[in-house]
Write a protein that holds these residues in place. Structure first.
Motif, PDB file in Angstrom:
ATOM      1  N   THR A 160      -9.406  -4.279   5.104  1.00  0.00           N
ATOM      2  CA  THR A 160      -8.932  -2.958   5.532  1.00  0.00           C
ATOM      3  C   THR A 160     -10.053  -1.935   5.481  1.00  0.00           C
ATOM      4  O   THR A 160     -10.205  -1.112   6.393  1.00  0.00           O
ATOM      5  CB  THR A 160      -7.761  -2.506   4.634  1.00  0.00           C
ATOM      6  OG1 THR A 160      -6.688  -3.442   4.761  1.00  0.00           O
ATOM      7  CG2 THR A 160      -7.276  -1.126   5.036  1.00  0.00           C
ATOM      8  N   ASP A 164     -11.580   0.283   8.703  1.00  0.00           N
ATOM      9  CA  ASP A 164     -11.125   1.674   8.631  1.00  0.00           C
ATOM     10  C   ASP A 164     -11.961   2.547   9.567  1.00  0.00           C
ATOM     11  O   ASP A 164     -13.167   2.719   9.356  1.00  0.00           O
ATOM     12  CB  ASP A 164     -11.257   2.170   7.188  1.00  0.00           C
ATOM     13  CG  ASP A 164     -10.706   3.583   7.006  1.00  0.00           C
ATOM     14  OD1 ASP A 164     -10.303   4.213   8.016  1.00  0.00           O
ATOM     15  OD2 ASP A 164     -10.690   4.058   5.862  1.00  0.00           O
ATOM     16  N   ARG A 167     -14.256   5.414   8.142  1.00  0.00           N
ATOM     17  CA  ARG A 167     -15.496   5.131   7.422  1.00  0.00           C
ATOM     18  C   ARG A 167     -16.612   4.846   8.421  1.00  0.00           C
ATOM     19  O   ARG A 167     -16.402   4.171   9.431  1.00  0.00           O
ATOM     20  CB  ARG A 167     -15.329   3.928   6.486  1.00  0.00           C
ATOM     21  CG  ARG A 167     -14.225   4.099   5.477  1.00  0.00           C
ATOM     22  CD  ARG A 167     -14.132   2.918   4.533  1.00  0.00           C
ATOM     23  NE  ARG A 167     -15.236   2.887   3.570  1.00  0.00           N
ATOM     24  CZ  ARG A 167     -15.167   2.263   2.407  1.00  0.00           C
ATOM     25  NH1 ARG A 167     -14.069   1.605   2.065  1.00  0.00           N
ATOM     26  NH2 ARG A 167     -16.194   2.277   1.584  1.00  0.00           N
TER      27      ARG A 167
END
Length: 291
Positions: A160, A164, A167
């Motif tokens: 995850t 993301d 990020r």
């Protein structure tokens, strides 16, 4: 980015460029081995030089993917090939090493089926260079890539975090370095970080593809062997030998434990599947009974 995705002129161009990269890495490796025998010391320059070639090719592939105008310019079939290679040398001279620059200049003179194929081919060549930077540790590199791929499958929080969108890529790369640096070969870390920046849909898919390239670069194939319980070293050797005879080339085994198979094994190698798992035979029996 799979080599099999390239068709027509792109496939021919990549094959030629891989050959051009091959002799250089072979000569360097031969000189390094001779020097180590004469002096009694390992020559570190071969690995680091090849790793730098890989980094440079990854960087150029990234620029081509980000900068549509540059990509169109260097793949424009109406522009004279020498003019394109001259432009590339002007733009990149001093920014990447001479070996990588020669490969890129050669690449832009060639025909590509799709404009995106040029960047994909340069990434592929970069992977081959990094694989060869591992030298005699190529087998370990393949095993480590497989282990990283399994870690991503088994750690949903990490998966995850790496997917993301909030990020940055640099942040994700730093996370991977914190997990792998000092625990894996430098080549493994390089390829894992590049998996974040390539074109594959997920890091896991990219790492799987890189492992295949690593095996192919050394004339081998990769077989994923799913078993209900651990295979002994002797059993693995026998299976690898049997598959190598069947496919007429060395076969590297990735062994995955899957208790749900009950017994037997399932072997996946390329598009071929050899299914001897008890669970599969039971499923077949249930389907036949259901009519």
């Amino acid at each position: 980015m799979a080599r099999s995705d390239l068709r027509g002129p792109s496939a021919d161009a990549l094959a030629d460029l891989t050959e051009k990269l091959g002799p250089a890495r072979g000569i360097r490796a031969g000189v390094a081995r001779l020097a180590s025998r004469v002096t009694g010391h390992e020559d570190e320059t071969t690995g680091s030089d090849l790793a730098q070639v890989g980094d440079d090719l990854f960087a150029v592939a990234g620029v081509l993917r980000r900068e549509a105008s540059v990509r169109r310019m260097v793949t424009d079939v109406s522009t004279e090939p020498r003019a394109k290679s001259g432009l590339v040398r002007q733009l990149l001279d001093g920014k990447i090493g001479s070996r990588a620059l020669d490969l890129v200049a050669d690449a832009v003179e060639r025909r590509w089926t799709r404009t995106r194929d040029l960047a994909d081919a340069l990434e592929h060549l970069g992977v081959v260079a990094v694989v060869d930077s591992a030298g005699d540790d190529a087998q370990r590199l393949s095993d480590e890539l497989f282990t990283v791929g399994r870690m991503l499958e088994q750690e949903p929080d990490l998966r995850t975090a790496l997917s993301d969108p909030a990020r940055t890529t640099d942040d994700k790369a730093a996370l991977l370095r914190s997990l792998l640096e000092g625990r894996t070969l430098p080549a493994t870390l390089r390829l894992t970080e590049q998996a974040l920046r390539g074109t594959e849909r997920t890091v896991s898919i990219a790492i799987e593809e890189y492992q295949k390239i690593a095996a192919d670069a050394h004339g081998a194939r990769v077989a994923t062997v799913r078993v209900a319980k651990e295979l002994s070293a002797a059993d693995q050797e026998r299976l690898a030998a049997a598959l190598s005879r069947q496919y007429d080339r060395p076969v590297h085994l990735n062994v995955v434990l899957e208790p749900g198979l009950i017994g037997g094994m399932r072997v996946e190698i390329g598009d071929d599947v050899i299914d001897g798992a008890v669970s599969s035979r039971l499923d077949d029996a249930r389907r036949r009974l259901a009519g």
